[in-house]
Design a protein around this motif. Structure first.
Motif, PDB file in Angstrom:
ATOM      1  N   ASP A  82       0.920  -1.215  -0.365  1.00  0.00           N
ATOM      2  CA  ASP A  82       0.144  -0.062  -0.108  1.00  0.00           C
ATOM      3  C   ASP A  82       0.953   1.187  -0.040  1.00  0.00           C
ATOM      4  OD1 ASP A  82      -2.016  -1.369   0.234  1.00  0.00           O
ATOM      5  OD2 ASP A  82      -2.415  -1.843   2.424  1.00  0.00           O
ATOM      6  N   ALA A  83       0.373   2.775  -0.814  1.00  0.00           N
ATOM      7  CA  ALA A  83       1.375   3.467  -0.723  1.00  0.00           C
ATOM      8  C   ALA A  83       1.129   4.208   1.351  1.00  0.00           C
ATOM      9  CB  ALA A  83       0.750   4.312  -1.583  1.00  0.00           C
ATOM     10  N   GLN A  84       2.092   5.161   0.746  1.00  0.00           N
ATOM     11  CA  GLN A  84       2.291   5.926   2.305  1.00  0.00           C
ATOM     12  C   GLN A  84       1.307   7.007   1.742  1.00  0.00           C
ATOM     13  OE1 GLN A  84       3.275   5.431   5.413  1.00  0.00           O
ATOM     14  NE2 GLN A  84       1.688   6.790   5.609  1.00  0.00           N
ATOM     15  N   ARG A  85       0.722   7.952   2.862  1.00  0.00           N
ATOM     16  CA  ARG A  85      -0.324   8.638   2.277  1.00  0.00           C
ATOM     17  C   ARG A  85       0.577   9.527   3.424  1.00  0.00           C
ATOM     18  NH1 ARG A  85      -4.756   8.846  -0.887  1.00  0.00           N
ATOM     19  NH2 ARG A  85      -5.543   6.230  -1.033  1.00  0.00           N
ATOM     20  N   VAL A  86       0.189  10.797   3.112  1.00  0.00           N
ATOM     21  CA  VAL A  86       0.982  12.316   3.795  1.00  0.00           C
ATOM     22  C   VAL A  86      -0.461  12.741   3.874  1.00  0.00           C
ATOM     23  CG1 VAL A  86       2.452  14.187   3.642  1.00  0.00           C
ATOM     24  CG2 VAL A  86       3.439  11.694   2.949  1.00  0.00           C
ATOM     25  N   ARG A  87      -0.265  13.297   4.530  1.00  0.00           N
ATOM     26  CA  ARG A  87      -1.977  14.811   5.151  1.00  0.00           C
ATOM     27  C   ARG A  87      -1.417  16.100   4.292  1.00  0.00           C
ATOM     28  NH1 ARG A  87      -5.425  14.471   9.834  1.00  0.00           N
ATOM     29  NH2 ARG A  87      -6.027  12.322   8.591  1.00  0.00           N
ATOM     30  N   ILE A  88      -1.976  17.003   3.448  1.00  0.00           N
ATOM     31  CA  ILE A  88      -2.133  18.580   3.721  1.00  0.00           C
ATOM     32  C   ILE A  88      -3.171  18.389   3.803  1.00  0.00           C
ATOM     33  CG2 ILE A  88      -1.969  19.358   1.346  1.00  0.00           C
ATOM     34  CD1 ILE A  88       0.361  18.085   1.875  1.00  0.00           C
ATOM     35  N   ASN A  89      -2.675  19.721   4.362  1.00  0.00           N
ATOM     36  CA  ASN A  89      -3.598  20.794   5.280  1.00  0.00           C
ATOM     37  C   ASN A  89      -4.093  22.634   4.369  1.00  0.00           C
ATOM     38  OD1 ASN A  89      -3.807  19.813   7.654  1.00  0.00           O
ATOM     39  ND2 ASN A  89      -1.567  19.927   7.655  1.00  0.00           N
ATOM     40  N   LEU A  90      -5.478  22.127   4.047  1.00  0.00           N
ATOM     41  CA  LEU A  90      -6.003  23.374   3.385  1.00  0.00           C
ATOM     42  C   LEU A  90      -6.220  23.919   3.682  1.00  0.00           C
ATOM     43  CD1 LEU A  90      -6.299  20.413   1.555  1.00  0.00           C
ATOM     44  CD2 LEU A  90      -6.095  22.650  -0.720  1.00  0.00           C
ATOM     45  N   ALA A  91      -5.789  25.690   2.968  1.00  0.00           N
ATOM     46  CA  ALA A  91      -7.041  26.654   4.815  1.00  0.00           C
ATOM     47  C   ALA A  91      -7.871  27.862   3.033  1.00  0.00           C
ATOM     48  CB  ALA A  91      -6.338  27.652   5.391  1.00  0.00           C
ATOM     49  N   SER A  92      -8.613  28.050   4.106  1.00  0.00           N
ATOM     50  CA  SER A  92      -9.843  29.049   2.860  1.00  0.00           C
ATOM     51  C   SER A  92     -10.027  30.360   3.349  1.00  0.00           C
ATOM     52  CB  SER A  92     -11.262  28.986   2.861  1.00  0.00           C
ATOM     53  OG  SER A  92     -12.293  29.780   1.986  1.00  0.00           O
ATOM     54  N   GLU A  93      -9.996  31.302   2.456  1.00  0.00           N
ATOM     55  CA  GLU A  93      -9.782  32.385   2.396  1.00  0.00           C
ATOM     56  C   GLU A  93     -10.590  33.435   3.179  1.00  0.00           C
ATOM     57  OE1 GLU A  93      -8.225  34.885  -0.560  1.00  0.00           O
ATOM     58  OE2 GLU A  93      -6.574  34.332  -0.723  1.00  0.00           O
ATOM     59  N   HIS A  94     -12.067  32.484   2.896  1.00  0.00           N
ATOM     60  CA  HIS A  94     -13.368  32.798   3.443  1.00  0.00           C
ATOM     61  C   HIS A  94     -13.723  31.790   4.782  1.00  0.00           C
ATOM     62  CE1 HIS A  94     -13.525  35.684  -0.084  1.00  0.00           C
ATOM     63  NE2 HIS A  94     -13.278  34.795  -0.187  1.00  0.00           N
ATOM     64  N   ALA A  95     -14.453  32.123   5.301  1.00  0.00           N
ATOM     65  CA  ALA A  95     -15.326  31.217   6.713  1.00  0.00           C
ATOM     66  C   ALA A  95     -16.266  29.716   6.155  1.00  0.00           C
ATOM     67  CB  ALA A  95     -16.136  31.827   7.487  1.00  0.00           C
ATOM     68  N   LEU A  96     -15.968  28.534   6.050  1.00  0.00           N
ATOM     69  CA  LEU A  96     -16.553  27.133   5.483  1.00  0.00           C
ATOM     70  C   LEU A  96     -17.938  27.595   6.203  1.00  0.00           C
ATOM     71  CD1 LEU A  96     -13.640  26.313   5.671  1.00  0.00           C
ATOM     72  CD2 LEU A  96     -14.097  24.160   5.882  1.00  0.00           C
ATOM     73  N   PRO A  97     -18.616  26.986   4.958  1.00  0.00           N
ATOM     74  CA  PRO A  97     -19.961  27.180   5.356  1.00  0.00           C
ATOM     75  C   PRO A  97     -20.605  26.807   6.856  1.00  0.00           C
ATOM     76  CG  PRO A  97     -19.044  26.197   2.896  1.00  0.00           C
ATOM     77  CD  PRO A  97     -18.395  26.654   4.048  1.00  0.00           C
ATOM     78  N   LYS A  98     -22.059  27.137   6.823  1.00  0.00           N
ATOM     79  CA  LYS A  98     -22.038  26.541   8.211  1.00  0.00           C
ATOM     80  C   LYS A  98     -22.607  25.056   8.770  1.00  0.00           C
ATOM     81  CE  LYS A  98     -23.632  31.531  10.193  1.00  0.00           C
ATOM     82  NZ  LYS A  98     -24.708  32.035  10.678  1.00  0.00           N
ATOM     83  N   PRO A  99     -22.950  24.495   7.287  1.00  0.00           N
ATOM     84  CA  PRO A  99     -23.036  23.091   7.794  1.00  0.00           C
ATOM     85  C   PRO A  99     -22.775  22.035   7.734  1.00  0.00           C
ATOM     86  CG  PRO A  99     -24.738  24.742   5.673  1.00  0.00           C
ATOM     87  CD  PRO A  99     -23.326  25.097   6.310  1.00  0.00           C
ATOM     88  N   LEU A 100     -21.141  22.956   7.238  1.00  0.00           N
ATOM     89  CA  LEU A 100     -19.883  22.072   7.577  1.00  0.00           C
ATOM     90  C   LEU A 100     -19.389  21.532   9.558  1.00  0.00           C
ATOM     91  CD1 LEU A 100     -17.979  23.035   4.744  1.00  0.00           C
ATOM     92  CD2 LEU A 100     -18.972  21.177   4.806  1.00  0.00           C
ATOM     93  N   PHE A 101     -19.340  20.835   9.482  1.00  0.00           N
ATOM     94  CA  PHE A 101     -18.873  20.236  10.893  1.00  0.00           C
ATOM     95  C   PHE A 101     -17.670  19.531  11.043  1.00  0.00           C
ATOM     96  CE2 PHE A 101     -21.246  16.496   9.571  1.00  0.00           C
ATOM     97  CZ  PHE A 101     -20.787  15.714   9.584  1.00  0.00           C
ATOM     98  N   VAL A 102     -16.972  19.430  12.334  1.00  0.00           N
ATOM     99  CA  VAL A 102     -15.994  18.340  12.383  1.00  0.00           C
ATOM    100  C   VAL A 102     -15.726  17.465  12.117  1.00  0.00           C
ATOM    101  CG1 VAL A 102     -13.553  18.246  13.772  1.00  0.00           C
ATOM    102  CG2 VAL A 102     -14.339  20.444  13.585  1.00  0.00           C
ATOM    103  N   GLY A 103     -15.111  17.244  10.191  1.00  0.00           N
ATOM    104  CA  GLY A 103     -15.386  15.334  10.101  1.00  0.00           C
ATOM    105  C   GLY A 103     -16.728  15.099   8.782  1.00  0.00           C
ATOM    106  N   SER A 104     -16.860  16.096   8.542  1.00  0.00           N
ATOM    107  CA  SER A 104     -17.364  16.283   7.527  1.00  0.00           C
ATOM    108  C   SER A 104     -16.295  15.549   5.902  1.00  0.00           C
ATOM    109  CB  SER A 104     -17.694  17.799   7.142  1.00  0.00           C
ATOM    110  OG  SER A 104     -18.691  18.197   7.643  1.00  0.00           O
TER     111      SER A 104
END
Length: 355
Positions: A301-323
């Protein structure tokens, strides 16, 4: 018959060519415009606790309620902390009274120093006169000894008076209200008022209170978590890519995100960071030999690496931690890969209507 067979061959050749092109694109795109479905919305999860111990008398929020910075969350019975403030205020008043008494002692000590100084000056002059007469043998030796003893005693009394005055001045500090007793009482009063203020717990920032299980009558212990709080301005997207797919990714790369909760919509993100390690390689100094990883598969299995992405705007309210989300990355300076990445992510976003 030959015409049908010829047409079938052409279709097969076309499918093979299309398949080769598609495989080739996937292989190349995985280096320049990698895509992953292993992405989730992440956020800081804060465990809120009171800084004082007491009984919870009010809970001002409901489960999953949006709150603003400074909103009241819950209150602790403050009666004993109000009594503590009143008690320390009385102590402070007594400290001020003691300070005034010490100033009176300072005045008396100064007068004592002046008296002792006068006595020493007189005794010293007397000793000097008798010393001169003793050299001429006009007075007895016992008189000279008495004069010397008086001189030494008056000097000691003067030194003691000065030391007493100095000790009082040190206790009084640099001025009114700066005595050790007053400062200690003022510090205790500040702490008592701080404890009283901590009986009300406020939201540290804009966010959501979730998994609320706090009820009136519960006992709040100092520094023991009671609420789960998620700041809404701290959400970001964490995407796990295969290791080879992120070799060309840097902070100038851009990301496009399709959330499962918003089919048909695509959001622009910036690459914020890449994690510098994974848990599988973490070691601890436990005094044991290395545990060698065994894998008998031909293709691991290929090793996976975590990339963190940020938005210049607030994320939509319906989203939650784990979406869940799908993310594609592309180099910002290459318009062709940017165009292909947009085509990929828009296709995936439309498919979210189905699955």
């Amino acid at each position: 018959m030959q015409t049908a067979e010829h047409a079938f061959r052409r279709w097969m050749q076309s499918l093979i060519i299309l398949f080769v092109i598609l495989v080739g694109y996937i292989v190349i795109a995985d280096r320049y415009a990698p895509l992953t479905t292993e992405s989730r919305v992440q956020g800081y999860v804060i465990q809120l606790a009171s800084e004082v111990t007491g009984t919870v008398v009010a809970v001002q929020v409901e489960n999953n309620q949006q709150v603003s910075k400074g909103d009241k969350l819950f209150s602790i019975d403050k009666q004993k902390y109000q009594l503590a403030v009143e008690k320390v205020q009385l102590t402070l008043e007594q400290a001020f009274e003691q300070e005034q008494a010490m100033y009176a002692k300072v005045a008396a000590a100064k007068a004592n120093v002046a008296t002792s100084k006068a006595a020493f000056d007189n005794a010293n002059s007397e000793y000097l006169r008798i010393s001169q007469l003793a050299k001429q043998q006009l007075v007895s030796v016992s008189m000279l000894d008495n004069a010397l003893a008086n001189n030494n005693a008056s000097r000691s009394s003067l030194d003691a008076a000065k030391q007493e005055l100095l000790a009082l001045k040190v206790q009084l500090g640099r001025g009114p209200g700066q005595s050790n007793g007053v400062r200690a009482a003022q510090n205790a009063l500040k702490q008592a008022k701080l404890d009283l203020a901590h009986t009300q717990v406020f939201a540290p920032s804009d966010g959501v209170v979730t998994n609320l299980q706090l009820e009136v009558g519960s006992t709040a212990n100092a520094n023991m978590p009671l609420l789960t709080f998620i700041p809404t301005d701290s959400l970001w997207v964490a995407a796990d890519f295969r290791e080879k797919a992120v070799a060309k990714i840097n902070k100038q790369s851009k990301g496009l995100v399709a959330f499962d909760a918003f089919p048909g919509e695509v959001f622009a993100f910036n690459v914020q960071s890449r994690d510098f390690g994974v848990a599988a390689a973490q070691q601890s100094p436990n005094g044991q030999l290395t545990q060698v990883e065994v894998n008998n598969r031909w293709v691991r299995d290929a090793q996976r690496v975590r990339i963190n992405l940020a938005s210049e705007h607030a994320l939509p309210k319906p989203l939650f931690v784990g979406s869940r989300a799908t993310v594609v990355l592309y180099p910002s300076e290459n318009w062709l890969w940017g165009l292909l990445a947009k085509a990929q992510i828009h296709l995936v976003s439309l498919l979210h209507y189905i699955y």
